[in-house]
Design an enzyme around this catalytic site. Structure first.
Site, short mmCIF file in Angstrom:
data_model
loop_
_atom_site.label_atom_id
_atom_site.label_comp_id
_atom_site.label_asym_id
_atom_site.label_seq_id
_atom_site.Cartn_x
_atom_site.Cartn_y
_atom_site.Cartn_z
N ASP A 16 -2.06 10.86 -2.05
CA ASP A 16 -2.46 9.82 -3.01
C ASP A 16 -2.82 10.41 -4.35
OD1 ASP A 16 -3.02 8.56 -0.19
OD2 ASP A 16 -2.74 6.96 -1.66
N ARG A 45 0.86 -1.18 0.00
CA ARG A 45 0.00 0.00 0.00
C ARG A 45 0.89 1.22 0.00
NH1 ARG A 45 2.39 1.87 3.68
NH2 ARG A 45 0.86 3.53 3.71
O1 MRU Z 1 -4.50 3.08 2.25
P1 MRU Z 1 -3.04 3.33 2.13
O2 MRU Z 1 -2.24 2.76 3.25
O3 MRU Z 1 -2.51 2.90 0.77
O4 MRU Z 1 -2.90 4.90 2.20
C1 MRU Z 1 -1.62 5.47 2.10
C2 MRU Z 1 -1.60 6.94 2.26
O5 MRU Z 1 -2.61 7.59 2.39
C3 MRU Z 1 -0.27 7.59 2.17
O6 MRU Z 1 -0.20 8.72 2.98
C4 MRU Z 1 -0.02 8.01 0.71
O7 MRU Z 1 -0.23 6.92 -0.16
C5 MRU Z 1 1.32 8.56 0.50
S1 MRU Z 1 2.51 7.31 0.63
C6 MRU Z 1 4.02 7.81 0.20
#
Ligand code: MRU
Length: 362
Positions: free
Chosen positions: A247, A52
């Site tokens: 994201d 993730r």
């Molecule tokens: O649901 P996730 O764990 O994939 O969410 C990750 C995040 O929100 C992070 O802050 C984002 O992807 C930036 S990671 C460098």
């Protein structure tokens, strides 16, 4: 202090070709490597959060395209069939998670590279190797981008600073040092004494399970807090700046990031604490005018009614589980990328970051 690099995703030739992942769903208690041997397994690993973090899922999907294509090519008889296989693989990987644009960016970059190769006289023979090289280039560029973001961001950190971060935007979320954690790592290596408040980040606890694990390995002093303690520590804990990842970043600077980020930004503004977003340019989506248009992933409500599989609420109740929220650009002090630091007005500063194309994409 230099610690062993965390490997999140890599190509493996052990026992046949595979996309290897450090299974993040089992951290911090177990460090288990899984090997995905088909693109469906790669897609499943993304959906179930074994891997993730926006840049990491982009890199994983890129290797997934290469893996699927290398399996499919020996069975096709024409370029037309090869293109059909490529489209099927890309569609399968695109269906996994909707918010992080890095996923779609990486799949599209792979798709274009393979389509161009299939146009060449020996395209059917070379496309598999070209795809693997392109996926590796995406991973290598991400690692380099992390280091550059670290250098730019560390300049905003002073000796003695107390910082706060949310979710996990570290090595586990990238193919390198991380986004939001890269400036912290760089500052620490420069000898600046920092202390980091880590939000646990309900519902899936990326802060408690992953960020705390990463910072502890690195010897960076941290204090784990529950998400609802952030305001208290902004008022009384001496927090000097907040660093988060992203994201997807829209053209006006609105930022989608882990649920809870928006609340932190509002609190930071109320306490006049700088709120920094750290992300590579592959997270910026100039095709969307504002955050309103960013699709927000809705995950299984069981993640809210349960913690690590243990029920914490009455059975049968309704629970909501948006995985991300959108922070308005007006609450963001700066966006730190590998190409420099963008500040408001973002609709002017973000396009300037692309004056130099992303490596390998010119
Ligand atoms: O649901 P996730 O764990 O994939 O969410 C990750 C995040 O929100 C992070 O802050 C984002 O992807 C930036 S990671 C460098």
């Amino acid at each position: 202090m230099q610690t062993e690099t965390i490997r999140t995703v890599w190509w493996s030739d052990e026992d046949g070709e595979a996309v290897a992942l450090l299974d993040q769903s089992r951290l911090p208690h177990e460090t288990v490597t899984i090997r995905c041997r088909a693109e469906q397994e790669v897609a499943d690993a993304i959906v179930t959060l074994k891997v993730r973090g926006a840049p990491a899922i982009g890199v994983t999907a890129a290797f997934g395209v290469a893996l699927g294509l290398r399996h499919a090519l020996p069975k096709v008889h024409s370029v037309v069939e090869a293109r059909a296989a490529l489209e099927r693989i890309c569609a399968e990987l695109r269906r996994t998670r909707p918010t992080a644009v890095n996923l779609f960016w990486a799949i599209e970059r792979m798709r274009q590279r393979v389509l161009a190769t299939l146009e060449t006289p020996d395209g059917l023979q070379t496309a598999g190797d070209v795809a693997l090289a392109e996926a590796q280039a995406i991973a290598d560029e991400d690692a380099a981008a992390c280091r550059a973001m670290g250098r730019f961001g560390a300049a905003l950190i002073a000796d003695g600073d107390v910082l706060l971060t949310h979710c996990n935007a570290g090595a586990l979320a990238t193919a390198g040092w991380g986004t939001a954690l890269a400036p912290l790592r760089e500052a620490h290596q420069q000898g600046k004494r920092i202390r980091v408040f880590v939000d646990e980040t309900r519902p899936v606890l990326q802060g408690a399970r992953l960020t705390a694990w990463e910072l502890q390995r690195e010897g960076i002093p941290l204090t784990l807090i529950t998400d609802n303690m952030a305001a208290h520590f902004m008022r009384r804990g001496g927090i000097r700046a907040i660093f988060v990842g992203a994201d997807r970043i829209a053209a006006n600077g609105d930022v989608a990031n882990k649920i809870g980020t928006y609340g932190l930004a509002v609190l930071a503004q109320a306490h006049q604490i700088p709120f920094y977003v750290v992300a590579p340019r592959s997270t910026i989506d100039l095709s969307l005018p504002s955050g309103e248009a960013i699709p927000i992933e809705q995950r299984n409500p069981d993640e809210v009614t349960h913690i690590q599989g243990i029920p914490i609420a009455p059975e049968g109740i309704t629970a909501a589980n948006p995985a991300f929220d959108v922070t308005p650009h007006t609450s963001i002090s700066a966006i730190i990328t590998e190409a420099g630091i963008a500040r408001a007005p973002y609709d002017e500063s973000l396009p300037l970051l692309f004056a130099e194309p992303i490596a390998g994409k010119a």
